[in-house]
Enzyme design. Structure first.
Site, PDB file in Angstrom:
ATOM      1  N   LYS A 101      -4.312  -7.033  22.253  1.00 24.98           N
ATOM      2  CA  LYS A 101      -5.845  -6.803  22.373  1.00 24.98           C
ATOM      3  C   LYS A 101      -6.666  -7.787  21.819  1.00 24.98           C
ATOM      4  CE  LYS A 101      -5.574  -1.982  22.852  1.00 24.98           C
ATOM      5  NZ  LYS A 101      -6.153  -0.344  22.314  1.00 24.98           N
TER       6      LYS A 101
ATOM      7  N   GLU B  52       0.708  -1.273   0.053  1.00 22.12           N
ATOM      8  CA  GLU B  52      -0.053   0.018   0.055  1.00 22.12           C
ATOM      9  C   GLU B  52       0.920   1.308   0.061  1.00 22.12           C
ATOM     10  OE1 GLU B  52      -2.147   1.100   3.595  1.00 22.12           O
ATOM     11  OE2 GLU B  52      -1.285  -0.731   4.635  1.00 22.12           O
TER      12      GLU B  52
ATOM     13  N   SER C 253      -7.296  -2.132   6.752  1.00 22.30           N
ATOM     14  CA  SER C 253      -8.147  -1.136   6.906  1.00 22.30           C
ATOM     15  C   SER C 253      -8.972  -1.110   5.509  1.00 22.30           C
ATOM     16  CB  SER C 253      -7.398   0.176   7.375  1.00 22.30           C
ATOM     17  OG  SER C 253      -7.169  -0.049   8.837  1.00 22.30           O
TER      18      SER C 253
ATOM     19  N   CYS D  63      -3.415  -3.404   4.647  1.00 23.25           N
ATOM     20  CA  CYS D  63      -2.331  -4.264   5.100  1.00 23.25           C
ATOM     21  C   CYS D  63      -2.802  -5.855   4.998  1.00 23.25           C
ATOM     22  CB  CYS D  63      -2.114  -4.069   6.717  1.00 23.25           C
ATOM     23  SG  CYS D  63      -1.934  -2.311   7.129  1.00 23.25           S
TER      24      CYS D  63
ATOM     25  N   SER E 209      -9.827   2.908  13.637  1.00 25.51           N
ATOM     26  CA  SER E 209      -9.414   1.612  13.089  1.00 25.51           C
ATOM     27  C   SER E 209      -9.079   0.252  13.989  1.00 25.51           C
ATOM     28  CB  SER E 209      -8.057   2.090  12.523  1.00 25.51           C
ATOM     29  OG  SER E 209      -6.834   2.324  13.028  1.00 25.51           O
TER      30      SER E 209
ATOM     31  N   HIS F 182      -2.202  -9.896  12.414  1.00 25.33           N
ATOM     32  CA  HIS F 182      -1.722  -8.558  11.661  1.00 25.33           C
ATOM     33  C   HIS F 182      -1.221  -7.548  13.063  1.00 25.33           C
ATOM     34  CE1 HIS F 182      -0.904  -4.895   9.901  1.00 25.33           C
ATOM     35  NE2 HIS F 182      -2.370  -4.297  10.019  1.00 25.33           N
TER      36      HIS F 182
ATOM     37  N   ASN G 243       5.648  -1.247  12.093  1.00 21.10           N
ATOM     38  CA  ASN G 243       4.618  -1.626  11.448  1.00 21.10           C
ATOM     39  C   ASN G 243       5.305  -1.995   9.856  1.00 21.10           C
ATOM     40  OD1 ASN G 243       2.088  -2.456  10.162  1.00 21.10           O
ATOM     41  ND2 ASN G 243       1.046  -0.157  10.522  1.00 21.10           N
TER      42      ASN G 243
END
Ligand code: COA
Length: 389
Positions: free
Chosen positions: A242, A79, A308, A111, A201, A233, A275
């Site tokens: 999380k 991207e 996203s 991603c 996001s 990811h 990232n």
């Protein structure tokens, strides 16, 4: 016939910035970056590396002459591509000396796209089992200096060779996909940095994970206990934590401890790089397989891919007996040998990328130790160099 990932290799920059130092410079508590975001170091990509060179540097060291002869599909997922028309895969195939009979394409969906590339490659090999496919997720994550997303930047490429009877991971045909129009992160053609609603996001990411994971369990009559480890990811490593925590209540206390221990291995490299956008899930997988002493052949690994915009996919792979042979085992040493730059040096490098203008440009690449480098632009064409040719 079984199809999957035969080899994996990673490339990033030789430079990084320390996240505690960056936090200080941004008047933030270091623990916000180190614990709250979950990042210790961030790759600083010099102007002499772009999506193409990172991809070629990731793939080159793992390919044998036999691989090169067998590859007839090259997918570069990105991207942060360098052209609105021409595929990065064409440049990469040339740098790697691949066959001109290979199909070369670029894929995009934030991603997520490397996962689409991997599934496409697996289907291709199911039809053409004597061939091999090269899939590379390559990106430079840029949100801007002093932005909320700054501590979640980074960059690099993960290259994967897909074949029949793979050494590392057999891919199961069990994907659950969810895609819908969500404006959580996008980059209009006139922007060099992404537009993002960061909190939104992060929430959509969890929603998508819950949706595809629960649908997977239902469709496959599976249970969380079936998995040796889950990989995610990792836009920043706390995000994966999380997601994992969101399903832990389904597990016994012992299973929770085991899944959390595997996750620490899976986020080890991303913690040091930041990232990678398309490559992040696969750096997590590589990190798990290189670092974790408690995995064994036959283990079921779950993979959650998220892009996203938005698209999510959950699927699984079965670990193979000689999986270590296909891995980039020297990666920990390469990361340890990187050179630390201070915040001022990082800012200067961030601001001195190749300009998006038509003029001829010459870049300083002489201090870049990578094999493939971007040397500049002539007649509106990017100039690539193999420094070892
Ligand atoms: N010690 C420990 N943790 C701390 C802390 C401290 N001193 N100070 C803050 N934190 C924690 C916060 O509680 C929060 O944790 P939580 O999310 O578990 O509640 C975390 O650090 C981040 O703090 P927050 O205030 O939410 O950060 P932010 O507003 O600066 O933005 C992102 C964080 C991730 C939203 C931002 O970096 C971003 O937009 N990134 C790009 C988008 C992205 O990566 N999206 C992911 C989905 S693809």
């Amino acid at each position: 016939m079984q199809v999957g990932i035969d080899k994996m290799h990673f490339a990033t920059s030789h430079l990084y910035v320390d996240m505690a130092e960056l936090a200080d410079a941004r008047q933030q508590a270091p623990d916000k970056y180190l614990i709250g975001i979950g990042q210790s170091q961030m790759a600083v990509i010099p102007p002499s590396q772009d999506t193409v060179t990172l991809a070629a540097n990731a793939a080159y060291p793992m390919l044998t002459a036999e691989d090169i002869a067998a590859i007839d599909l090259v997918v570069v997922a990105t991207e942060s591509g360098i052209d609105n028309s021409k595929a990065a895969a064409i440049y990469v195939a040339k740098l790697l000396g691949l066959s001109k009979r290979a199909r070369t394409i670029e894929m995009k969906e934030a991603c997520y796209a490397a996962t689409a590339g991997l599934q496409l490659a697996a289907d291709h090999i199911r039809v053409h089992p004597t061939k091999k496919a090269l899939v590379i997720g390559s990106d430079i994550a840029r949100y801007g200096l002093n932005s909320a997303g700054e501590p979640t930047q980074g960059g690099g490429a993960v290259a994967m060779l897909v074949s029949a009877d793979p050494q590392i991971l057999v891919l199961n045909d069990d994907s659950v996909v969810l895609s819908d129009d969500v404006m959580d992160f996008w980059r209009p053609l006139y922007h060099t940095e992404a537009l993002v609603d960061g909190k939104y996001s992060s929430n959509i990411y969890i929603d998508y994970f819950q949706d595809v994971f629960q649908a997977y369990l239902k469709e496959q009559s599976a249970d969380l206990a079936d998995f040796a480890a889950l990989t995610f990811h990792l836009p920043y490593t706390k995000m994966g934590l999380k997601a994992l925590r969101s399903v832990l209540p389904m597990a016994t206390t012992d299973q929770q401890t085991t899944l959390l221990a595997h996750f620490e291995h899976a986020r080890r490299f991303s913690r040091q790089v930041g990232n990678l956008y398309t490559g992040s899930l696969y750096l997590g997988l590589l990190s798990l397989l290189v670092s974790d002493p408690d995995l064994k052949a036959g283990d079921l690994i779950g993979l959650f891919s998220y892009g996203s915009g938005a698209e999510g996919e959950f699927y699984t792979g079965r670990l193979q007996p000689n999986y270590q042979r296909g891995l980039d085992l020297e990666l920990p040493q390469r990361l340890a040998r990187r050179q630390r730059v201070n915040v001022a040096e990082y800012e200067a490098l961030f601001n001195h990328q190749l300009q998006w203008i038509a003029d001829d440009q010459q870049l300083d690449y002489q201090n870049d130790p990578q094999r493939f480098v971007l040397t500049g632009q002539v007649n509106e064409q990017r100039q690539y160099l193999d420094q070892q040719a």
